[in-house]
Design a protein around this motif. Structure first.
Motif, PDB file in Angstrom:
ATOM      1  N   GLU A   2       0.852  -1.183   0.000  1.00 28.16           N
ATOM      2  CA  GLU A   2       0.000   0.000   0.000  1.00 28.16           C
ATOM      3  C   GLU A   2       0.890   1.235   0.000  1.00 28.16           C
ATOM      4  N   TYR A   3       0.714   2.090  -1.012  1.00 31.81           N
ATOM      5  CA  TYR A   3       1.570   3.265  -1.164  1.00 31.81           C
ATOM      6  C   TYR A   3       1.043   4.379  -0.277  1.00 31.81           C
ATOM      7  N   GLU A   4       1.863   4.847   0.642  1.00 41.01           N
ATOM      8  CA  GLU A   4       1.461   5.887   1.574  1.00 41.01           C
ATOM      9  C   GLU A   4       1.679   7.260   0.945  1.00 41.01           C
ATOM     10  N   GLY A   5       0.654   8.115   1.008  1.00 43.66           N
ATOM     11  CA  GLY A   5       0.759   9.422   0.377  1.00 43.66           C
ATOM     12  C   GLY A   5       0.420   9.317  -1.101  1.00 43.66           C
ATOM     13  N   GLN A   6       0.759  10.367  -1.863  1.00 44.05           N
ATOM     14  CA  GLN A   6       0.478  10.372  -3.290  1.00 44.05           C
ATOM     15  C   GLN A   6       1.744  10.043  -4.067  1.00 44.05           C
ATOM     16  N   ILE A   7       1.573   9.278  -5.144  1.00 45.67           N
ATOM     17  CA  ILE A   7       2.720   8.892  -5.955  1.00 45.67           C
ATOM     18  C   ILE A   7       3.272  10.124  -6.657  1.00 45.67           C
ATOM     19  N   CYS A   8       4.555  10.348  -6.511  1.00 47.67           N
ATOM     20  CA  CYS A   8       5.210  11.497  -7.124  1.00 47.67           C
ATOM     21  C   CYS A   8       6.458  11.015  -7.841  1.00 47.67           C
ATOM     22  N   ARG A   9       6.434  11.101  -9.158  1.00 46.57           N
ATOM     23  CA  ARG A   9       7.600  10.700  -9.938  1.00 46.57           C
ATOM     24  C   ARG A   9       7.549  11.398 -11.284  1.00 46.57           C
ATOM     25  N   SER A  10       8.683  11.493 -11.940  1.00 42.82           N
ATOM     26  CA  SER A  10       8.762  12.099 -13.248  1.00 42.82           C
ATOM     27  C   SER A  10       7.896  11.330 -14.241  1.00 42.82           C
ATOM     28  N   PRO A  11       7.222  12.022 -15.176  1.00 43.61           N
ATOM     29  CA  PRO A  11       6.453  11.304 -16.197  1.00 43.61           C
ATOM     30  C   PRO A  11       7.320  10.378 -17.030  1.00 43.61           C
ATOM     31  N   MET A  12       8.622  10.633 -17.066  1.00 46.99           N
ATOM     32  CA  MET A  12       9.527   9.774 -17.818  1.00 46.99           C
ATOM     33  C   MET A  12       9.784   8.451 -17.099  1.00 46.99           C
ATOM     34  N   GLU A  13       9.246   8.301 -15.881  1.00 54.35           N
ATOM     35  CA  GLU A  13       9.361   7.046 -15.133  1.00 54.35           C
ATOM     36  C   GLU A  13       8.038   6.279 -15.122  1.00 54.35           C
ATOM     37  N   ARG A  14       7.131   6.645 -16.014  1.00 51.67           N
ATOM     38  CA  ARG A  14       5.789   6.048 -15.960  1.00 51.67           C
ATOM     39  C   ARG A  14       5.784   4.541 -16.214  1.00 51.67           C
ATOM     40  N   ALA A  15       6.784   4.014 -16.908  1.00 55.40           N
ATOM     41  CA  ALA A  15       6.822   2.578 -17.192  1.00 55.40           C
ATOM     42  C   ALA A  15       7.629   1.796 -16.159  1.00 55.40           C
ATOM     43  N   ALA A  16       8.215   2.486 -15.193  1.00 56.63           N
ATOM     44  CA  ALA A  16       9.068   1.824 -14.208  1.00 56.63           C
ATOM     45  C   ALA A  16       8.233   1.162 -13.112  1.00 56.63           C
ATOM     46  N   PHE A  17       8.816   0.148 -12.476  1.00 56.49           N
ATOM     47  CA  PHE A  17       8.231  -0.441 -11.281  1.00 56.49           C
ATOM     48  C   PHE A  17       8.580   0.460 -10.099  1.00 56.49           C
ATOM     49  N   SER A  18       7.571   1.023  -9.452  1.00 58.63           N
ATOM     50  CA  SER A  18       7.795   1.924  -8.320  1.00 58.63           C
ATOM     51  C   SER A  18       7.944   1.114  -7.035  1.00 58.63           C
ATOM     52  N   LEU A  19       9.092   1.265  -6.409  1.00 57.62           N
ATOM     53  CA  LEU A  19       9.385   0.537  -5.182  1.00 57.62           C
ATOM     54  C   LEU A  19       9.609   1.538  -4.054  1.00 57.62           C
ATOM     55  N   PRO A  20       8.647   1.706  -3.140  1.00 57.61           N
ATOM     56  CA  PRO A  20       8.850   2.640  -2.029  1.00 57.61           C
ATOM     57  C   PRO A  20       9.946   2.151  -1.084  1.00 57.61           C
ATOM     58  N   VAL A  21      10.875   3.035  -0.782  1.00 56.21           N
ATOM     59  CA  VAL A  21      11.916   2.725   0.204  1.00 56.21           C
ATOM     60  C   VAL A  21      11.944   3.772   1.316  1.00 56.21           C
ATOM     61  N   THR A  22      11.296   4.895   1.088  1.00 55.81           N
ATOM     62  CA  THR A  22      11.101   5.919   2.104  1.00 55.81           C
ATOM     63  C   THR A  22       9.679   6.439   1.978  1.00 55.81           C
ATOM     64  N   VAL A  23       9.262   7.208   2.949  1.00 57.94           N
ATOM     65  CA  VAL A  23       7.974   7.908   2.900  1.00 57.94           C
ATOM     66  C   VAL A  23       8.255   9.394   3.033  1.00 57.94           C
ATOM     67  N   GLY A  24       7.664  10.191   2.137  1.00 55.67           N
ATOM     68  CA  GLY A  24       7.820  11.629   2.218  1.00 55.67           C
ATOM     69  C   GLY A  24       9.135  12.128   1.657  1.00 55.67           C
ATOM     70  N   CYS A  25       9.463  13.367   2.019  1.00 59.55           N
ATOM     71  CA  CYS A  25      10.657  14.045   1.522  1.00 59.55           C
ATOM     72  C   CYS A  25      11.553  14.409   2.697  1.00 59.55           C
ATOM     73  N   CYS A  26      12.849  14.149   2.546  1.00 65.66           N
ATOM     74  CA  CYS A  26      13.777  14.403   3.653  1.00 65.66           C
ATOM     75  C   CYS A  26      13.951  15.891   3.930  1.00 65.66           C
TER      76      CYS A  26
END
Length: 287
Positions: A2-26
């Motif tokens: 379950e992805y916490e928060g809203q997915i935020c990534r470059s549109p150029m990564e739209r085909a990538a497998f998104s793997l959460p390793v942190t939550v939020g922004c440091c």
């Protein structure tokens, strides 16, 4: 997972497998951003990361690219990142490219040997919020870096064999400074050679500190006509080989292409959009 928060990534990564390793922004202090204000930054446990890799692997997936989330995964220590890269290779022996968002300080905090090791173990691209080519605007927006620091970080990435992709925002310098910012960004990019440039043309949300600067007269937003003119000035000045994607939320316009081969077509499309916008009432991207 379950992805916490809203997915935020470059549109150029739209085909990538998104793997959460942190939550939020440091960092989470940029005045224009509200993406992670509701989240407390934290690192996800390694067993949780491995469980997601196992789940996707058991489905038979073989991604070509893995995108590590969330807002600035490269803030993780080199040791933790190398552990995650080893897990990715274990579950995906095809050795997919690994990309993620980064801040300038997260690059500068790592030794050159660490950057080289990360590159050798699969890190291919880092997306960095450059935003503007003007140091006073970086300070006004409370960014976590200066222009000289960004130059140093990118130089170290090139040396390590890691590609950097730049995020920018037309309109970030405010009313009357679009062409000035375009010239400064072009000078920066011609020197630092990003692989890709993504322009998230500025919009100002009422939940951001920048909205308060607008309300008290410390920042005057550019309208969308000036943002389009700034984008044209940038494309005209770039002397690099790079992919470009420009997104605008408040006008129905998107600019995509590869430089330098598509420059003439991109400028023609911008000229058409600018001419059409001149016939309309001014639009300011303010929520």
């Amino acid at each position: 997972m379950e992805y916490e928060g809203q997915i935020c990534r470059s549109p150029m990564e739209r085909a990538a497998f998104s793997l959460p390793v942190t939550v939020g922004c440091c960092y989470n202090k940029c005045y224009f951003c509200n993406l992670f204000k509701h989240l407390q930054y934290r690192e996800l446990p390694l067993d949780q990361v491995e469980a997601e890799l196992r789940r996707v692997s058991e489905m038979g997936a073989a991604p070509k690219t893995v995108f590590l989330g969330d807002g600035s995964a490269f803030n993780l220590s080199s040791e933790r990142l190398l552990e995650i890269l080893a897990l990715i290779r274990r579950y995906f022996p095809s050795r997919p490219a690994v990309n993620m968002d980064a801040t300038v300080p997260s690059v500068l905090s790592k030794t050159q040997d660490s950057l080289r090791a990360l590159s050798e173990n699969g890190v291919r691209r880092l997306h960095i919020g450059i935003e503007t080519g003007l140091d006073d605007v970086l300070a006004l927006m409370n960014k976590c870096h200066s222009k000289p620091q960004a130059c140093e970080a990118v130089e170290r990435l090139h040396e390590a064999g890691i590609i950097y992709d730049a995020h920018i925002m037309t309109g970030v310098a405010g009313k009357g400074r679009g062409v000035e910012n375009a010239a400064a960004l072009a000078e920066f990019f011609n020197r630092t050679r990003p692989g890709r440039i993504t322009n998230f043309s500025m919009f100002i949300h009422k939940e951001t500190p920048l909205y308060g600067l607008v309300q008290n007269g410390k920042f005057t937003p550019a309208d969308e006509l000036e943002n389009l003119e700034e984008e044209r000035a940038l494309i005209e000045r770039l002397e690099i080989t790079a992919a470009y994607d420009g997104l605008h939320d408040f006008v129905p316009f998107r600019l995509q292409g590869k430089l330098p081969s598509d420059r003439a077509k991109m400028l023609e499309k911008l000229d058409t959009a600018i001419a059409a916008q001149k016939k309309k009432p001014p639009v300011v991207a303010l929520v």
